[in-house]
Design a protein around this motif. Structure first.
Motif, PDB file in Angstrom:
ATOM      1  N   THR A 174      58.586 -30.097 -21.623  1.00 22.56           N
ATOM      2  CA  THR A 174      59.546 -31.102 -21.137  1.00 22.56           C
ATOM      3  C   THR A 174      59.791 -30.268 -22.326  1.00 22.56           C
ATOM      4  OG1 THR A 174      59.029 -32.971 -22.836  1.00 22.56           O
ATOM      5  CG2 THR A 174      58.734 -33.409 -20.201  1.00 22.56           C
ATOM      6  N   LYS A 175      61.733 -30.098 -21.915  1.00 17.19           N
ATOM      7  CA  LYS A 175      63.155 -29.802 -22.287  1.00 17.19           C
ATOM      8  C   LYS A 175      62.563 -30.463 -23.966  1.00 17.19           C
ATOM      9  CE  LYS A 175      64.830 -27.922 -18.655  1.00 17.19           C
ATOM     10  NZ  LYS A 175      65.629 -28.510 -17.954  1.00 17.19           N
ATOM     11  N   TYR A 176      62.962 -31.813 -23.382  1.00 16.65           N
ATOM     12  CA  TYR A 176      63.176 -33.069 -24.681  1.00 16.65           C
ATOM     13  C   TYR A 176      61.936 -33.147 -25.367  1.00 16.65           C
ATOM     14  CZ  TYR A 176      62.283 -37.861 -27.259  1.00 16.65           C
ATOM     15  OH  TYR A 176      62.710 -38.946 -28.099  1.00 16.65           O
TER      16      TYR A 176
ATOM     17  N   THR B 212      59.097 -24.675 -23.209  1.00 13.96           N
ATOM     18  CA  THR B 212      58.796 -24.981 -22.144  1.00 13.96           C
ATOM     19  C   THR B 212      58.233 -23.746 -21.140  1.00 13.96           C
ATOM     20  OG1 THR B 212      60.663 -24.933 -21.490  1.00 13.96           O
ATOM     21  CG2 THR B 212      60.341 -27.106 -22.221  1.00 13.96           C
TER      22      THR B 212
ATOM     23  N   ASP C 110      67.524 -25.719 -21.194  1.00 16.27           N
ATOM     24  CA  ASP C 110      69.584 -26.415 -21.449  1.00 16.27           C
ATOM     25  C   ASP C 110      70.149 -25.777 -23.113  1.00 16.27           C
ATOM     26  OD1 ASP C 110      69.076 -28.255 -19.088  1.00 16.27           O
ATOM     27  OD2 ASP C 110      68.501 -30.188 -20.718  1.00 16.27           O
ATOM     28  N   LYS C 111      69.183 -24.808 -23.439  1.00 16.83           N
ATOM     29  CA  LYS C 111      69.150 -24.419 -24.659  1.00 16.83           C
ATOM     30  C   LYS C 111      71.018 -23.606 -23.446  1.00 16.83           C
ATOM     31  CE  LYS C 111      67.388 -25.966 -28.378  1.00 16.83           C
ATOM     32  NZ  LYS C 111      67.835 -26.676 -29.536  1.00 16.83           N
TER      33      LYS C 111
ATOM     34  N   HIS D 140      64.644 -23.957 -24.778  1.00 14.74           N
ATOM     35  CA  HIS D 140      64.740 -24.001 -22.787  1.00 14.74           C
ATOM     36  C   HIS D 140      65.125 -24.444 -22.173  1.00 14.74           C
ATOM     37  CE1 HIS D 140      66.524 -27.469 -24.378  1.00 14.74           C
ATOM     38  NE2 HIS D 140      65.959 -27.996 -25.665  1.00 14.74           N
TER      39      HIS D 140
ATOM     40  N   ARG E  32      69.451 -19.701 -27.318  1.00 13.75           N
ATOM     41  CA  ARG E  32      67.897 -18.881 -26.602  1.00 13.75           C
ATOM     42  C   ARG E  32      67.896 -17.269 -27.299  1.00 13.75           C
ATOM     43  NH1 ARG E  32      69.127 -20.494 -20.618  1.00 13.75           N
ATOM     44  NH2 ARG E  32      66.902 -19.118 -20.090  1.00 13.75           N
TER      45      ARG E  32
ATOM     46  N   ALA F  39      61.563 -21.812 -19.835  1.00 12.51           N
ATOM     47  CA  ALA F  39      62.212 -20.943 -20.866  1.00 12.51           C
ATOM     48  C   ALA F  39      60.972 -19.526 -21.317  1.00 12.51           C
ATOM     49  CB  ALA F  39      62.061 -21.253 -21.471  1.00 12.51           C
TER      50      ALA F  39
ATOM     51  N   ASP G  36      62.240 -30.104 -28.233  1.00  9.79           N
ATOM     52  CA  ASP G  36      63.400 -30.348 -29.415  1.00  9.79           C
ATOM     53  C   ASP G  36      63.206 -31.258 -30.148  1.00  9.79           C
ATOM     54  OD1 ASP G  36      65.194 -29.131 -28.262  1.00  9.79           O
ATOM     55  OD2 ASP G  36      65.772 -30.370 -27.288  1.00  9.79           O
TER      56      ASP G  36
END
Length: 378
Positions: free
Chosen positions: A254-256, A302, A278-279, A276, A284, A305, A259
């Protein structure tokens, strides 16, 4: 079979030899002859099968042969659409490698950065444009790009385009292309929306399906730790601190999670960054450059990404979370042990991930070595 058997011209063969491309992959063996015959292709192929070379090499060859017939203008004749900045940059780098002994002008455009350098490159005159959909539409609307001379159109990772919300942008781009062109359509999966799109733009396509990769290179040393979820972060820190490896790619689901792991590692004084979806594009790209240049020791990524990450001599891959799709495991660890180099792939497996491990071992046809002690370094 060799690339020479595929009737590749000598300047490209020389460039491929320098890159140690010796034997064409299955998709290259199937696609290259068809593309050289200027037929449309519907390809079902995942990242890591060699599809970039499968479409790049024939396009370079066809454009080179056309130029030899006194066609020396620098108008855009080939368009490659791809969903992410990282993939666009990787494809552009591939064109540079295969085109080393020819003079096919190409450039790459993507969003998230100022457009001036990209516009300057376009105005010098190019024949191949690699682009992400948003920036392409933006520059078309500003009058910097004309697509009326396109002869070769590649839509790469179509299913990923759908996942990322680009399908409407693609539908806006398609009417701007000439009706008469060769179209190459690639997608790892074929949901109904993607199948409908393919049917609308392809003309009597040759269908190519490449079986997902299921084997792992012998140069990769694989091992696994059975570890509880709450203990994973401590094990990861120990492994990294007790090794002298300079580049370690860590995969999370996951993205979370990416991070969170990067923050935990930085707190432990391990230079780390996360990458990922959301960056921002700038973030990135900066993380990738830092990792490639050795400024960052650990990159936490992820799977989405990680598409486009191509780092030579990557030493370690760590699966912090086991993937729930077994083919993904093969693609992940295939980032190391490339071009004959040795690599190490370490996986962490919690109790609820054991079914994933069972499917992975079934796919690759071998048992992964279990490390009995968390303190033992492989």
């Amino acid at each position: 079979m060799t690339f020479k058997d595929l009737k590749i011209i000598e300047p490209i063969l020389r460039a491929l030899k320098e890159q140690r491309y010796l034997t064409p992959t299955p998709i290259q063996q199937k696609a290259i002859p068809i593309l050289l015959q200027k037929k449309d292709i519907l390809g079902c192929a995942q990242t890591g099968t060699g599809k970039t070379a499968a479409f790049s090499i024939p396009i370079i060859q066809l454009l080179s042969l056309e130029r030899n017939k006194n066609n020396k203008d620098r108008e855009i004749k080939a368009l490659i659409l791809t969903p992410t900045r990282e993939l666009a940059i990787q494809i552009n780098d591939s064109f540079t490698k295969y085109n080393k002994y020819l003079d096919i002008k190409h450039t790459v455009i993507f969003g998230g950065v100022k457009q001036k350098i990209q516009v300057d490159n376009l105005q010098k005159g190019i024949e191949v444009l690699i682009a992400t959909p948003g920036r392409l539409l933006d520059l078309i609307q500003q009058g910097f790009i004309q697509l009326n001379k396109i002869k070769y159109f590649v839509l790469d990772e179509a299913d990923r385009m759908l996942d990322m919300g680009f399908i409407h942008d693609i539908k806006r781009i398609l009417p701007k292309l000439p009706k008469e062109k060769q179209t190459l359509f690639f997608s790892a999966t074929m949901p109904p929306v993607i199948s409908g799109l393919a049917n609308s733009i392809l003309h009597n396509p040759v269908k190519i399906k490449v079986t997902p990769v299921s084997s792992t290179a012998d140069t990769i040393k694989q091992s696994i730790y059975f570890v509880e979820k709450v203990e994973k972060k401590d094990l990861l820190i120990r492994l990294i601190k007790e090794t002298d490896q300079k580049s370690i790619l860590v995969f999370t689901r996951t993205k979370y999670g990416a991070d969170k792991i990067a923050r935990v590692l930085c707190k432990a004084k391990i230079n780390s960054e996360a990458i990922h979806g959301d960056k921002s594009q700038n973030s990135r790209q900066r993380a990738l450059i830092n990792f490639k240049t050795g400024k960052t020791q650990v990159l936490v990524a992820t799977d989405i990404a990680a598409r486009g990450i191509d780092i030579h001599e990557l030493e370690w891959v760590i699966n912090y979370d086991l993937p729930n799709v077994p083919e993904t495991y093969v693609h992940r660890i295939g980032r190391t042990g490339r071009a004959g180099n040795n690599g190490t792939a370490i996986s962490f497996c919690a109790q609820d991930e054991r079914p994933y491990l069972k499917e992975i071992q079934k796919l690759i046809g071998k048992k992964i070595k279990v490390i009995s002690s968390e303190l033992e370094i492989v």
